[in-house]
Design a protein around this motif. Sequence first.
Motif, PDB file in Angstrom:
ATOM      1  N   LEU A 134       0.826  -1.214   0.000  1.00 44.71           N
ATOM      2  CA  LEU A 134       0.000   0.000   0.000  1.00 44.71           C
ATOM      3  C   LEU A 134       0.859   1.262   0.000  1.00 44.71           C
ATOM      4  N   THR A 135       1.837   1.301   0.888  1.00 44.93           N
ATOM      5  CA  THR A 135       2.662   2.510   1.002  1.00 44.93           C
ATOM      6  C   THR A 135       3.913   2.442   0.144  1.00 44.93           C
ATOM      7  N   LYS A 136       4.216   1.256  -0.400  1.00 38.91           N
ATOM      8  CA  LYS A 136       5.391   1.047  -1.243  1.00 38.91           C
ATOM      9  C   LYS A 136       6.688   1.341  -0.496  1.00 38.91           C
ATOM     10  N   GLN A 137       6.686   1.011   0.788  1.00 34.27           N
ATOM     11  CA  GLN A 137       7.893   1.189   1.575  1.00 34.27           C
ATOM     12  C   GLN A 137       7.887   0.196   2.730  1.00 34.27           C
ATOM     13  N   LEU A 138       9.025   0.102   3.405  1.00 37.22           N
ATOM     14  CA  LEU A 138       9.122  -0.772   4.563  1.00 37.22           C
ATOM     15  C   LEU A 138       8.424  -0.129   5.756  1.00 37.22           C
ATOM     16  N   GLU A 139       7.560  -0.896   6.408  1.00 35.99           N
ATOM     17  CA  GLU A 139       6.858  -0.409   7.592  1.00 35.99           C
ATOM     18  C   GLU A 139       7.400  -1.127   8.829  1.00 35.99           C
ATOM     19  N   SER A 140       7.373  -0.439   9.954  1.00 36.86           N
ATOM     20  CA  SER A 140       7.906  -1.014  11.188  1.00 36.86           C
ATOM     21  C   SER A 140       6.893  -1.944  11.847  1.00 36.86           C
ATOM     22  N   VAL A 141       7.410  -3.018  12.417  1.00 37.62           N
ATOM     23  CA  VAL A 141       6.593  -4.018  13.107  1.00 37.62           C
ATOM     24  C   VAL A 141       7.122  -4.174  14.531  1.00 37.62           C
ATOM     25  N   ASP A 142       6.219  -4.105  15.508  1.00 36.05           N
ATOM     26  CA  ASP A 142       6.565  -4.362  16.904  1.00 36.05           C
ATOM     27  C   ASP A 142       5.710  -5.518  17.398  1.00 36.05           C
ATOM     28  N   VAL A 143       6.293  -6.373  18.219  1.00 31.32           N
ATOM     29  CA  VAL A 143       5.594  -7.548  18.748  1.00 31.32           C
ATOM     30  C   VAL A 143       5.734  -7.558  20.264  1.00 31.32           C
ATOM     31  N   LEU A 144       4.632  -7.818  20.967  1.00 28.57           N
ATOM     32  CA  LEU A 144       4.648  -7.941  22.422  1.00 28.57           C
ATOM     33  C   LEU A 144       4.602  -9.417  22.813  1.00 28.57           C
ATOM     34  N   ILE A 145       5.522  -9.805  23.690  1.00 27.07           N
ATOM     35  CA  ILE A 145       5.570 -11.169  24.216  1.00 27.07           C
ATOM     36  C   ILE A 145       5.317 -11.094  25.710  1.00 27.07           C
ATOM     37  N   HIS A 146       4.227 -11.705  26.161  1.00 26.34           N
ATOM     38  CA  HIS A 146       3.825 -11.649  27.566  1.00 26.34           C
ATOM     39  C   HIS A 146       3.770 -13.060  28.123  1.00 26.34           C
ATOM     40  N   ASN A 147       4.584 -13.327  29.131  1.00 22.33           N
ATOM     41  CA  ASN A 147       4.668 -14.674  29.719  1.00 22.33           C
ATOM     42  C   ASN A 147       4.980 -15.731  28.665  1.00 22.33           C
ATOM     43  N   GLY A 148       5.835 -15.345  27.709  1.00 18.52           N
ATOM     44  CA  GLY A 148       6.252 -16.272  26.672  1.00 18.52           C
ATOM     45  C   GLY A 148       5.282 -16.413  25.523  1.00 18.52           C
ATOM     46  N   LEU A 149       4.128 -15.750  25.593  1.00 21.43           N
ATOM     47  CA  LEU A 149       3.080 -15.901  24.583  1.00 21.43           C
ATOM     48  C   LEU A 149       2.990 -14.670  23.686  1.00 21.43           C
ATOM     49  N   ILE A 150       2.722 -14.897  22.420  1.00 23.96           N
ATOM     50  CA  ILE A 150       2.514 -13.808  21.468  1.00 23.96           C
ATOM     51  C   ILE A 150       1.227 -13.089  21.846  1.00 23.96           C
ATOM     52  N   GLU A 151       1.324 -11.807  22.199  1.00 19.42           N
ATOM     53  CA  GLU A 151       0.149 -11.104  22.697  1.00 19.42           C
ATOM     54  C   GLU A 151      -0.230  -9.869  21.882  1.00 19.42           C
ATOM     55  N   GLY A 152       0.743  -9.136  21.383  1.00 23.36           N
ATOM     56  CA  GLY A 152       0.437  -7.871  20.724  1.00 23.36           C
ATOM     57  C   GLY A 152       1.201  -7.686  19.428  1.00 23.36           C
ATOM     58  N   LEU A 153       0.596  -6.946  18.504  1.00 26.71           N
ATOM     59  CA  LEU A 153       1.209  -6.675  17.205  1.00 26.71           C
ATOM     60  C   LEU A 153       0.901  -5.241  16.808  1.00 26.71           C
ATOM     61  N   ARG A 154       1.936  -4.535  16.336  1.00 23.61           N
ATOM     62  CA  ARG A 154       1.743  -3.175  15.831  1.00 23.61           C
ATOM     63  C   ARG A 154       2.528  -3.007  14.540  1.00 23.61           C
ATOM     64  N   ILE A 155       1.824  -2.603  13.484  1.00 19.53           N
ATOM     65  CA  ILE A 155       2.450  -2.364  12.184  1.00 19.53           C
ATOM     66  C   ILE A 155       2.094  -0.946  11.758  1.00 19.53           C
ATOM     67  N   SER A 156       3.092  -0.161  11.453  1.00 13.48           N
ATOM     68  CA  SER A 156       2.838   1.232  11.088  1.00 13.48           C
ATOM     69  C   SER A 156       2.101   1.319   9.753  1.00 13.48           C
ATOM     70  N   ASN A 157       1.182   2.272   9.656  1.00 12.92           N
ATOM     71  CA  ASN A 157       0.433   2.567   8.416  1.00 12.92           C
ATOM     72  C   ASN A 157      -0.224   1.321   7.826  1.00 12.92           C
ATOM     73  N   SER A 158      -0.893   0.561   8.688  1.00 13.10           N
ATOM     74  CA  SER A 158      -1.447  -0.718   8.241  1.00 13.10           C
ATOM     75  C   SER A 158      -2.906  -0.873   8.621  1.00 13.10           C
ATOM     76  N   ASP A 159      -3.641  -1.607   7.762  1.00 11.67           N
ATOM     77  CA  ASP A 159      -5.003  -2.033   8.066  1.00 11.67           C
ATOM     78  C   ASP A 159      -5.022  -3.491   8.528  1.00 11.67           C
ATOM     79  N   TYR A 160      -3.841  -4.089   8.681  1.00  8.76           N
ATOM     80  CA  TYR A 160      -3.679  -5.462   9.189  1.00  8.76           C
ATOM     81  C   TYR A 160      -4.375  -6.499   8.304  1.00  8.76           C
TER      82      TYR A 160
END
Length: 216
Positions: A69-95
């Motif tokens: 969509l943006t034709k560029q690299l977007e940043s991705v952040d991941v939250l790990i809580h108690n060893g489990l995949i819990e959160g995801l954030r992607i800049s300029n994204s509709d997921y």
Amino acid sequence: MSSIFNALPAPYQFLADQERQTKTFYLSDHPGAPGFKFVSLSYPGDSLKLFIDKTKNFKLSGILLFSNLTKQLESVDVLIHNGLIEGLRISNSDYSADEFDFNQISVDRLTESEFAFQPSEADLVFNSLVAKDQIRIDEQSFMDIQVGNRTYYTIYDLEDGNYLGIDKKQRVYSLVHDATPASKLMNYSLDEILTKILSGEFDASKHLADRYKTSR
């Protein structure tokens, strides 16, 4: 998400293993982490206890993913809580998966940092126990499970997805998924059952046999 986790270096391959063995139900706004999506995963069978690790609480940053969509690299952040995949954030994204070119992922700038997670319900229940009981319960394996429409907190593993557990009032239950009823109030206080477990007086095999026998 599998392409993102598969691209991570060896110390984080447990996340790729976790993602392969689970199913993503949905993403929703994360109430405890503004800007993140909460990742709702389904852990089949008894797999949750294979991945839960209360020593692993952090945020992964520096992942870059190409957006169609943006034709560029977007940043991705991941939250790990108690060893489990819990959160995801992607800049300029509709997921939406078709937004991205998963052949263009960079983890060269990967960083791990602390994240202030809000305590879970299981954490709050564990912290409400008296010190004597906290010492006698393995905090690492203390987690919430659903049986029917009720939530319980595990205090002893009976194997194969069966447990002894407590509710928020610290009443003790036998939680055996193939027995009827699946949750059965036990005639022991938390102190009494923990004493029996630690002394070796509690026989898990006999308990399960009795539960299956009385459910027929």
